[in-house]
Scaffold this motif. Sequence first.
Motif, PDB file in Angstrom:
ATOM      1  N   VAL A 195       0.836  -1.202   0.000  1.00  0.00           N
ATOM      2  CA  VAL A 195       0.000   0.000   0.000  1.00  0.00           C
ATOM      3  C   VAL A 195       0.871   1.252   0.000  1.00  0.00           C
ATOM      4  O   VAL A 195       0.602   2.204  -0.739  1.00  0.00           O
ATOM      5  CB  VAL A 195      -0.969  -0.020   1.204  1.00  0.00           C
ATOM      6  CG1 VAL A 195      -1.677   1.311   1.368  1.00  0.00           C
ATOM      7  CG2 VAL A 195      -1.982  -1.143   1.043  1.00  0.00           C
ATOM      8  N   ARG A 254       2.203   1.779  -3.438  1.00  0.00           N
ATOM      9  CA  ARG A 254       1.187   2.333  -4.347  1.00  0.00           C
ATOM     10  C   ARG A 254       1.002   3.829  -4.111  1.00  0.00           C
ATOM     11  O   ARG A 254       0.813   4.586  -5.048  1.00  0.00           O
ATOM     12  CB  ARG A 254      -0.143   1.607  -4.165  1.00  0.00           C
ATOM     13  CG  ARG A 254      -0.141   0.140  -4.523  1.00  0.00           C
ATOM     14  CD  ARG A 254       0.026  -0.129  -6.012  1.00  0.00           C
ATOM     15  NE  ARG A 254      -1.011   0.439  -6.811  1.00  0.00           N
ATOM     16  CZ  ARG A 254      -2.039  -0.219  -7.337  1.00  0.00           C
ATOM     17  NH1 ARG A 254      -2.137  -1.510  -7.132  1.00  0.00           N
ATOM     18  NH2 ARG A 254      -2.930   0.399  -8.070  1.00  0.00           N
ATOM     19  N   LEU A 260      -2.495   5.552  -5.640  1.00  0.00           N
ATOM     20  CA  LEU A 260      -3.509   5.706  -4.605  1.00  0.00           C
ATOM     21  C   LEU A 260      -3.376   7.087  -3.979  1.00  0.00           C
ATOM     22  O   LEU A 260      -2.300   7.658  -3.948  1.00  0.00           O
ATOM     23  CB  LEU A 260      -3.333   4.664  -3.497  1.00  0.00           C
ATOM     24  CG  LEU A 260      -3.691   3.234  -3.816  1.00  0.00           C
ATOM     25  CD1 LEU A 260      -3.354   2.353  -2.622  1.00  0.00           C
ATOM     26  CD2 LEU A 260      -5.149   3.097  -4.143  1.00  0.00           C
TER      27      LEU A 260
END
Length: 64
Positions: free
Chosen positions: A38, A41, A47
């Motif tokens: 995450v 990203r 994101l």
Amino acid sequence: MSMAVVGLVAGMALGFAGYFGGFGAFLLVAALGAVGFVVGRFLDGDLEPGDFFRSRDERGFRRR
């Protein structure tokens, strides 16, 4: 690096953690890998922090 190679490396890391450290180490490596994914990203710009905090209505989903 292709996604197949990344998957291979991640699978090997989880396998080594599970074999040498037990199930707890396996879960720890899996959780830290997910956090790293995450964060990666976010750093790539795929994101945005608001993606996790928007309501469903703002994303275009309809209620039934």
